[in-house]
Design a protein around this motif. Structure first.
Motif, PDB file in Angstrom:
ATOM      1  N   ILE A   7      43.782 -22.706  -5.683  1.00 51.33           N
ATOM      2  CA  ILE A   7      44.506 -21.437  -5.703  1.00 51.33           C
ATOM      3  C   ILE A   7      45.967 -21.741  -5.997  1.00 51.33           C
ATOM      4  O   ILE A   7      46.563 -22.608  -5.358  1.00 51.33           O
ATOM      5  N   ASP A   8      46.511 -21.018  -6.947  1.00 51.78           N
ATOM      6  CA  ASP A   8      47.904 -21.200  -7.348  1.00 51.78           C
ATOM      7  C   ASP A   8      48.811 -21.043  -6.138  1.00 51.78           C
ATOM      8  O   ASP A   8      48.775 -20.030  -5.444  1.00 51.78           O
ATOM      9  N   ARG A   9      49.624 -22.067  -5.884  1.00 50.65           N
ATOM     10  CA  ARG A   9      50.479 -22.046  -4.694  1.00 50.65           C
ATOM     11  C   ARG A   9      51.570 -20.988  -4.770  1.00 50.65           C
ATOM     12  O   ARG A   9      52.154 -20.637  -3.760  1.00 50.65           O
ATOM     13  N   SER A  10      51.854 -20.449  -5.959  1.00 51.75           N
ATOM     14  CA  SER A  10      52.885 -19.415  -6.067  1.00 51.75           C
ATOM     15  C   SER A  10      52.373 -18.031  -5.682  1.00 51.75           C
ATOM     16  O   SER A  10      53.156 -17.100  -5.513  1.00 51.75           O
ATOM     17  N   LYS A  11      51.055 -17.876  -5.513  1.00 49.25           N
ATOM     18  CA  LYS A  11      50.482 -16.596  -5.086  1.00 49.25           C
ATOM     19  C   LYS A  11      50.766 -16.379  -3.610  1.00 49.25           C
ATOM     20  O   LYS A  11      50.571 -17.268  -2.793  1.00 49.25           O
ATOM     21  N   LYS A  12      51.189 -15.194  -3.279  1.00 55.27           N
ATOM     22  CA  LYS A  12      51.430 -14.826  -1.888  1.00 55.27           C
ATOM     23  C   LYS A  12      50.093 -14.492  -1.234  1.00 55.27           C
ATOM     24  O   LYS A  12      49.355 -13.638  -1.705  1.00 55.27           O
ATOM     25  N   LEU A  13      49.801 -15.193  -0.149  1.00 56.62           N
ATOM     26  CA  LEU A  13      48.584 -14.936   0.610  1.00 56.62           C
ATOM     27  C   LEU A  13      48.948 -14.729   2.068  1.00 56.62           C
ATOM     28  O   LEU A  13      49.877 -15.360   2.575  1.00 56.62           O
ATOM     29  N   PRO A  14      48.221 -13.870   2.768  1.00 54.70           N
ATOM     30  CA  PRO A  14      48.489 -13.686   4.193  1.00 54.70           C
ATOM     31  C   PRO A  14      48.183 -14.955   4.981  1.00 54.70           C
ATOM     32  O   PRO A  14      47.372 -15.784   4.552  1.00 54.70           O
ATOM     33  N   ASN A  15      48.820 -15.089   6.120  1.00 56.90           N
ATOM     34  CA  ASN A  15      48.547 -16.229   6.996  1.00 56.90           C
ATOM     35  C   ASN A  15      47.070 -16.264   7.348  1.00 56.90           C
ATOM     36  O   ASN A  15      46.477 -15.244   7.684  1.00 56.90           O
ATOM     37  N   GLY A  16      46.477 -17.438   7.267  1.00 54.99           N
ATOM     38  CA  GLY A  16      45.075 -17.612   7.616  1.00 54.99           C
ATOM     39  C   GLY A  16      44.096 -17.285   6.512  1.00 54.99           C
ATOM     40  O   GLY A  16      42.877 -17.366   6.731  1.00 54.99           O
ATOM     41  N   ALA A  17      44.580 -16.932   5.341  1.00 53.50           N
ATOM     42  CA  ALA A  17      43.677 -16.533   4.254  1.00 53.50           C
ATOM     43  C   ALA A  17      42.814 -17.689   3.754  1.00 53.50           C
ATOM     44  O   ALA A  17      41.618 -17.504   3.507  1.00 53.50           O
ATOM     45  N   ILE A  18      43.393 -18.874   3.626  1.00 60.44           N
ATOM     46  CA  ILE A  18      42.638 -20.007   3.093  1.00 60.44           C
ATOM     47  C   ILE A  18      41.502 -20.416   4.042  1.00 60.44           C
ATOM     48  O   ILE A  18      40.352 -20.539   3.610  1.00 60.44           O
ATOM     49  N   PRO A  19      41.769 -20.617   5.340  1.00 55.59           N
ATOM     50  CA  PRO A  19      40.646 -20.962   6.242  1.00 55.59           C
ATOM     51  C   PRO A  19      39.583 -19.868   6.306  1.00 55.59           C
ATOM     52  O   PRO A  19      38.388 -20.160   6.383  1.00 55.59           O
ATOM     53  N   ALA A  20      40.011 -18.609   6.264  1.00 52.61           N
ATOM     54  CA  ALA A  20      39.042 -17.510   6.317  1.00 52.61           C
ATOM     55  C   ALA A  20      38.191 -17.475   5.050  1.00 52.61           C
ATOM     56  O   ALA A  20      36.977 -17.269   5.122  1.00 52.61           O
ATOM     57  N   LEU A  21      38.812 -17.698   3.893  1.00 52.51           N
ATOM     58  CA  LEU A  21      38.064 -17.744   2.638  1.00 52.51           C
ATOM     59  C   LEU A  21      37.089 -18.906   2.654  1.00 52.51           C
ATOM     60  O   LEU A  21      35.930 -18.757   2.263  1.00 52.51           O
ATOM     61  N   GLU A  22      37.524 -20.046   3.131  1.00 50.01           N
ATOM     62  CA  GLU A  22      36.655 -21.217   3.188  1.00 50.01           C
ATOM     63  C   GLU A  22      35.446 -20.957   4.081  1.00 50.01           C
ATOM     64  O   GLU A  22      34.309 -21.271   3.724  1.00 50.01           O
ATOM     65  N   GLN A  23      35.665 -20.365   5.230  1.00 46.58           N
ATOM     66  CA  GLN A  23      34.570 -20.080   6.158  1.00 46.58           C
ATOM     67  C   GLN A  23      33.576 -19.086   5.550  1.00 46.58           C
ATOM     68  O   GLN A  23      32.368 -19.283   5.624  1.00 46.58           O
ATOM     69  N   GLU A  24      34.090 -18.019   4.953  1.00 46.55           N
ATOM     70  CA  GLU A  24      33.211 -16.996   4.379  1.00 46.55           C
ATOM     71  C   GLU A  24      32.455 -17.530   3.163  1.00 46.55           C
ATOM     72  O   GLU A  24      31.249 -17.300   3.023  1.00 46.55           O
ATOM     73  N   LEU A  25      33.146 -18.246   2.297  1.00 47.86           N
ATOM     74  CA  LEU A  25      32.488 -18.782   1.113  1.00 47.86           C
ATOM     75  C   LEU A  25      31.434 -19.816   1.504  1.00 47.86           C
ATOM     76  O   LEU A  25      30.331 -19.838   0.949  1.00 47.86           O
ATOM     77  N   LYS A  26      31.726 -20.647   2.480  1.00 51.59           N
ATOM     78  CA  LYS A  26      30.755 -21.640   2.957  1.00 51.59           C
ATOM     79  C   LYS A  26      29.517 -20.947   3.536  1.00 51.59           C
ATOM     80  O   LYS A  26      28.383 -21.367   3.284  1.00 51.59           O
ATOM     81  N   ARG A  27      29.737 -19.872   4.279  1.00 54.10           N
ATOM     82  CA  ARG A  27      28.618 -19.115   4.841  1.00 54.10           C
ATOM     83  C   ARG A  27      27.729 -18.569   3.720  1.00 54.10           C
ATOM     84  O   ARG A  27      26.497 -18.673   3.764  1.00 54.10           O
ATOM     85  N   ARG A  28      28.347 -18.018   2.695  1.00 56.36           N
ATOM     86  CA  ARG A  28      27.580 -17.451   1.581  1.00 56.36           C
ATOM     87  C   ARG A  28      26.878 -18.533   0.767  1.00 56.36           C
ATOM     88  O   ARG A  28      25.753 -18.330   0.308  1.00 56.36           O
ATOM     89  N   LEU A  29      27.527 -19.657   0.572  1.00 56.11           N
ATOM     90  CA  LEU A  29      26.898 -20.764  -0.150  1.00 56.11           C
ATOM     91  C   LEU A  29      25.699 -21.296   0.614  1.00 56.11           C
ATOM     92  O   LEU A  29      24.636 -21.548   0.028  1.00 56.11           O
TER      93      LEU A  29
END
Length: 78
Positions: A7-29
């Motif tokens: 993910i492009d580091r210049s994109k603004k993301l809310p705090n905790g977005a990366i761990p939450a995305l990882e958890q959800e994507l892993k669950r779906r995979l």
């Protein structure tokens, strides 16, 4: 199978977005694929997706799954 999401580091993301995305994507995979998936999400210079150890159809499916997951963030990210 190894999956790397960049993910492009210049994109603004809310705090905790990366761990939450990882958890959800892993669950779906895990629910879709019987084989073990190694998932890495990191911030880098530009967006990207690499899928190692999978055929072209599986790579396309994972790309679509990532897109669906990202677009449904209102459902799983709180």
């Amino acid at each position: 199978m190894r999956i790397e999401v960049m993910i492009d580091r210049s994109k603004k993301l809310p705090n905790g977005a990366i761990p939450a995305l990882e958890q959800e994507l892993k669950r779906r995979l895990d629910s879709r694929y019987d084989e073990t998936c190694s998932l890495t999400i990191r911030r880098v210079g530009s967006d990207g997706l690499f899928v190692f150890g999978a055929n072209d159809d599986t790579k396309k499916d994972i790309e679509e799954l990532l897109q669906e997951t990202w677009e449904s963030a209102d459902d799983w990210f709180f």
